[in-house]
Design a protein around this motif. Structure first.
Motif, PDB file in Angstrom:
ATOM      1  N   ASN A 222       0.870  -1.212  -0.055  1.00  0.00           N
ATOM      2  CA  ASN A 222       0.173   0.117   0.195  1.00  0.00           C
ATOM      3  C   ASN A 222       0.769   1.343   0.044  1.00  0.00           C
ATOM      4  O   ASN A 222       0.406   2.291  -0.728  1.00  0.00           O
ATOM      5  CB  ASN A 222      -0.952   0.068   1.361  1.00  0.00           C
ATOM      6  N   GLN A 223       1.826   1.266   0.833  1.00  0.00           N
ATOM      7  CA  GLN A 223       2.832   2.265   0.806  1.00  0.00           C
ATOM      8  C   GLN A 223       3.457   2.589  -0.691  1.00  0.00           C
ATOM      9  O   GLN A 223       3.590   3.584  -1.213  1.00  0.00           O
ATOM     10  CB  GLN A 223       3.742   2.243   1.939  1.00  0.00           C
ATOM     11  N   TYR A 224       3.733   1.549  -1.308  1.00  0.00           N
ATOM     12  CA  TYR A 224       4.160   1.622  -2.754  1.00  0.00           C
ATOM     13  C   TYR A 224       3.116   2.350  -3.525  1.00  0.00           C
ATOM     14  O   TYR A 224       3.579   3.157  -4.436  1.00  0.00           O
ATOM     15  CB  TYR A 224       4.791   0.429  -3.099  1.00  0.00           C
ATOM     16  N   LEU A 225       1.962   1.879  -3.661  1.00  0.00           N
ATOM     17  CA  LEU A 225       0.935   2.163  -4.246  1.00  0.00           C
ATOM     18  C   LEU A 225       0.744   3.707  -4.380  1.00  0.00           C
ATOM     19  O   LEU A 225       0.293   4.524  -5.246  1.00  0.00           O
ATOM     20  CB  LEU A 225      -0.435   1.448  -4.149  1.00  0.00           C
ATOM     21  N   SER A 226       0.719   4.267  -2.891  1.00  0.00           N
ATOM     22  CA  SER A 226       0.441   5.682  -2.669  1.00  0.00           C
ATOM     23  C   SER A 226       1.593   6.333  -3.225  1.00  0.00           C
ATOM     24  O   SER A 226       1.344   7.572  -3.871  1.00  0.00           O
ATOM     25  CB  SER A 226       0.582   5.493  -1.191  1.00  0.00           C
ATOM     26  N   TYR A 227       2.887   6.033  -3.392  1.00  0.00           N
ATOM     27  CA  TYR A 227       3.995   6.676  -3.842  1.00  0.00           C
ATOM     28  C   TYR A 227       3.754   6.923  -5.549  1.00  0.00           C
ATOM     29  O   TYR A 227       3.909   7.932  -5.887  1.00  0.00           O
ATOM     30  CB  TYR A 227       5.354   6.223  -3.587  1.00  0.00           C
ATOM     31  N   ILE A 228       3.474   5.871  -6.140  1.00  0.00           N
ATOM     32  CA  ILE A 228       3.419   5.709  -7.622  1.00  0.00           C
ATOM     33  C   ILE A 228       1.931   6.555  -8.066  1.00  0.00           C
ATOM     34  O   ILE A 228       1.788   6.690  -9.257  1.00  0.00           O
ATOM     35  CB  ILE A 228       3.352   4.507  -8.175  1.00  0.00           C
ATOM     36  N   GLU A 229       0.965   6.525  -7.104  1.00  0.00           N
ATOM     37  CA  GLU A 229      -0.397   7.040  -7.359  1.00  0.00           C
ATOM     38  C   GLU A 229      -0.159   8.682  -8.115  1.00  0.00           C
ATOM     39  O   GLU A 229      -0.870   8.782  -9.096  1.00  0.00           O
ATOM     40  CB  GLU A 229      -1.263   7.282  -6.287  1.00  0.00           C
ATOM     41  N   SER A 230       0.739   9.468  -7.536  1.00  0.00           N
ATOM     42  CA  SER A 230       0.789  10.706  -8.082  1.00  0.00           C
ATOM     43  C   SER A 230       1.477  10.690  -9.463  1.00  0.00           C
ATOM     44  O   SER A 230       1.440  11.806 -10.117  1.00  0.00           O
ATOM     45  CB  SER A 230       1.788  11.693  -7.215  1.00  0.00           C
TER      46      SER A 230
END
Length: 236
Positions: A222-230
Motif C-alpha cells: 500500500n505504501q508503494y501504491l501511494s507513492y506511484i499514484e501521483s
C-alpha cells in the motif's frame, strides 16, 4: 749328272754351324735360370689382381650411377571419416548452445530463494552499470522494477517456508528501484508520459496481490501504491 749332289764338305760346315747356335741358346737359357724368378711372378700376380679389382669396382660404380631410382611406394588412400564423426563438432556446439540458452531462460525466470537468482541479479546490475546517461539508466531501472513486481506475484503463489521474508525483500527492492527511476524522468510540476505509463503498469501488477499478502507485506505494498499514484494522473 752328278753336278747337283751337295758336297760332303759343305754339308759338314752347315751342320757344324747349327750345333754352334744351339749351344749358344742353351748357354743363354742357363744364364736366365730356366724361367722368370718367383719374386717377379708374385709381383706380376699382385699387379694383375689389383687391376682386376679396380676394373670391377669401376664397373659397379658406373652401374649404380646409371641405375633407375627405386619406385616410390604407392600412397595409401586416407580412410574416409564417417558422417557422424564429421558432424560431431557441430553437434557438440549445438548441444552447448542449447544448454546455454536453457540456462539463460532459467536464470531470467528465477525468483528469490532459487539457486540461479543471484546470477540474475548480477546480470541485472551489470546492465544498469552499462547505461550511458541518466535517461537510459531510468529506463533500465523501470525494467528492473517490473521484474520485482513479477517476482512478487510468483512468490505469492509459492509454498516456501520463508515466503513472507522473500516477498518483503522483493517489495523493498522494487520500491527502491522505482524511486530511483522516477526521480530521473520526473520533474517538479511535470511528469513524462513514460513515467505515467510505468506507474500505471506497476499499479496494475501490485494491486491484485494485496488480498494474498500478510499484514506486514500488505502495508509495504500500500505504501508503494501511494507513492506511484501521483505519477498515474493525466499529467501536470
Amino acid at each position: 749328272m752328278g753336278w747337283w749332289r751337295p758336297s760332303r764338305r759343305a754339308g759338314g760346315r752347315s751342320a757344324a754351324r747349327t750345333r754352334g747356335v744351339a749351344a749358344r741358346v742353351g748357354g743363354l737359357r742357363s744364364l736366365l735360370g730356366g724361367g722368370p724368378r718367383p719374386e717377379f711372378r708374385e709381383r706380376l700376380r699382385a699387379d694383375l689382381m689389383r687391376a682386376h679389382a679396380a676394373e670391377r669396382a669401376a664397373g659397379r660404380h658406373a652401374a649404380g650411377k646409371h641405375a633407375a631410382p627405386p619406385a616410390a611406394a604407392p600412397a595409401r588412400p586416407r580412410p574416409r571419416r564417417s558422417l557422424l564423426v564429421r558432424l560431431c563438432p557441430l553437434l557438440v556446439f549445438c548441444v552447448l548452445l542449447a544448454g546455454m540458452f536453457g540456462a539463460g531462460v532459467r536464470i531470467y525466470h528465477s525468483v528469490p530463494g532459487e539457486a540461479l537468482y543471484p546470477l540474475k541479479r548480477l546480470a541485472e546490475s551489470t546492465v544498469l552499470d552499462l547505461a550511458y546517461d541518466d535517461e537510459e539508466l531510468a529506463k533500465r531501472q523501470m525494467v528492473a522494477a517490473r521484474q520485482r513486481a513479477a517476482e512478487t506475484a510468483s512468490l505469492v503463489g509459492a509454498s516456501a517456508p520463508d515466503r513472507g521474508r522473500l516477498i518483503a525483500q522483493t517489495l523493498d527492492d522494487m520500491e527502491t528501484t522505482t524511486r530511483a527511476a522516477l526521480s530521473r524522468v520526473a520533474r517538479p510540476g511535470r511528469t513524462s508520459g513514460e513515467a505515467r505509463e510505468f506507474a500505471r503498469e506497476q499499479r496494475n501488477l501490485v494491486e491484485p496481490l494485496l488480498p494474498k499478502l500478510d499484514r506486514e507485506n500488505r502495508d509495504k505494498a500500500n505504501q508503494y501504491l501511494s507513492y506511484i499514484e501521483s505519477f498515474t494522473g493525466s499529467g501536470r
